[in-house]
Design a protein around this motif. Sequence first.
Motif, PDB file in Angstrom:
ATOM      1  N   ALA A  32      -9.641  16.175 -28.002  1.00 37.31           N
ATOM      2  CA  ALA A  32      -9.624  15.621 -29.356  1.00 37.31           C
ATOM      3  C   ALA A  32      -8.195  15.569 -29.894  1.00 37.31           C
ATOM      4  CB  ALA A  32     -10.514  16.461 -30.278  1.00 37.31           C
ATOM      5  N   ALA A  33      -7.435  16.635 -29.660  1.00 33.37           N
ATOM      6  CA  ALA A  33      -6.046  16.669 -30.126  1.00 33.37           C
ATOM      7  C   ALA A  33      -5.214  15.597 -29.431  1.00 33.37           C
ATOM      8  CB  ALA A  33      -5.445  18.050 -29.883  1.00 33.37           C
ATOM      9  N   ILE A  34      -5.396  15.456 -28.123  1.00 30.55           N
ATOM     10  CA  ILE A  34      -4.648  14.438 -27.381  1.00 30.55           C
ATOM     11  C   ILE A  34      -5.037  13.041 -27.850  1.00 30.55           C
ATOM     12  CG2 ILE A  34      -4.254  13.431 -25.105  1.00 30.55           C
ATOM     13  CD1 ILE A  34      -4.641  16.243 -23.940  1.00 30.55           C
ATOM     14  N   ALA A  35      -6.327  12.827 -28.078  1.00 31.06           N
ATOM     15  CA  ALA A  35      -6.793  11.508 -28.532  1.00 31.06           C
ATOM     16  C   ALA A  35      -6.149  11.139 -29.867  1.00 31.06           C
ATOM     17  CB  ALA A  35      -8.317  11.500 -28.647  1.00 31.06           C
ATOM     18  N   PHE A  36      -6.070  12.092 -30.781  1.00 33.84           N
ATOM     19  CA  PHE A  36      -5.442  11.800 -32.076  1.00 33.84           C
ATOM     20  C   PHE A  36      -3.954  11.525 -31.920  1.00 33.84           C
ATOM     21  CE2 PHE A  36      -3.108  13.287 -35.844  1.00 33.84           C
ATOM     22  CZ  PHE A  36      -3.579  12.345 -36.750  1.00 33.84           C
ATOM     23  N   ILE A  37      -3.275  12.322 -31.100  1.00 32.05           N
ATOM     24  CA  ILE A  37      -1.838  12.111 -30.893  1.00 32.05           C
ATOM     25  C   ILE A  37      -1.571  10.743 -30.268  1.00 32.05           C
ATOM     26  CG2 ILE A  37       0.170  12.909 -29.576  1.00 32.05           C
ATOM     27  CD1 ILE A  37      -0.964  15.766 -29.901  1.00 32.05           C
ATOM     28  N   VAL A  38      -2.395  10.375 -29.294  1.00 36.51           N
ATOM     29  CA  VAL A  38      -2.254   9.057 -28.668  1.00 36.51           C
ATOM     30  C   VAL A  38      -2.474   7.951 -29.691  1.00 36.51           C
ATOM     31  CG1 VAL A  38      -3.363   7.469 -27.043  1.00 36.51           C
ATOM     32  CG2 VAL A  38      -2.811   9.788 -26.322  1.00 36.51           C
ATOM     33  N   SER A  39      -3.489   8.120 -30.538  1.00 36.97           N
ATOM     34  CA  SER A  39      -3.759   7.124 -31.581  1.00 36.97           C
ATOM     35  C   SER A  39      -2.621   7.048 -32.585  1.00 36.97           C
ATOM     36  CB  SER A  39      -5.068   7.469 -32.291  1.00 36.97           C
ATOM     37  OG  SER A  39      -5.370   6.515 -33.282  1.00 36.97           O
ATOM     38  N   LEU A  40      -2.005   8.176 -32.857  1.00 38.55           N
ATOM     39  CA  LEU A  40      -0.891   8.228 -33.803  1.00 38.55           C
ATOM     40  C   LEU A  40       0.351   7.533 -33.244  1.00 38.55           C
ATOM     41  CD1 LEU A  40       0.299   9.416 -36.463  1.00 38.55           C
ATOM     42  CD2 LEU A  40       0.894  11.454 -35.139  1.00 38.55           C
ATOM     43  N   LEU A  41       0.607   7.713 -31.954  1.00 39.58           N
ATOM     44  CA  LEU A  41       1.840   7.217 -31.355  1.00 39.58           C
ATOM     45  C   LEU A  41       1.711   5.785 -30.817  1.00 39.58           C
ATOM     46  CD1 LEU A  41       2.997  10.395 -29.379  1.00 39.58           C
ATOM     47  CD2 LEU A  41       3.757   9.602 -31.634  1.00 39.58           C
TER      48      LEU A  41
END
Length: 237
Positions: A32-41
């Motif tokens: 979940a954390a990686i998915a959000f970071i990917v979406s952010l970047l």
Amino acid sequence: MSTSTQNAANRAANRAANRIDTKKLVLAALFAAIAFIVSLLIRIPLIPTFTFLKYDAKDVIIALEGFILGPWYAIATTVVVSLVEMVTISTSGFIGAIMNIISTLAFVLPSTIVYKYCHNLFGAVLGLVLGVFNETGWMLIWNYFITPLYTTGMSREVIASYLLPVFFPFNFIKGTINACLTFILYKPVMTALRHAKVMPQSVGTAPKTSTAVTLNIVMAILLLVAIGVAVWMRISG
């Protein structure tokens, strides 16, 4: 077997199951954390006229999670990440979050459910192909009904005129890129998790190396074609 021995065996089995569940929960939080970071970047508007149509790769991370942990974990991560996006980086509010959830689940659920019950190379490919077509079809429907609610100056009639020339290719290209990336990344990610002893070693029959390599080459070619079309849409849009 005596009652005491059986009880001890049951307690050991329960402790092992709890450890596995804890590992899965920690891994789900990591996804979940990686998915959000990917979406952010990675948020790339492919068509300048339609700036709300952005490509982001979080569906790849969530699909990988679904392949590894199962569809229910993917559903939970989809909802959590979409709500976090809503209060942080999104400009379309609650309606945009709903669209995000629908779009991601339309791709992820067919992919992960098929793979869950057909746990082999064929199941992975079939699930991802179904995910691409399912997402493309459903998003045409939801873009028609929901997009006019959060876009300024675009009536339902205007949106309808753009369904085939704009929304269809956008969602199809987005889904194709995500499917190819998911397929290519799944084995390296799963291998890394097994080496880290986070996931158990495989007990199934591995596909023939030649078949796996051929499919990876095909997916890589499709990925390049899809990216090329996406770049063309961006330039010509």
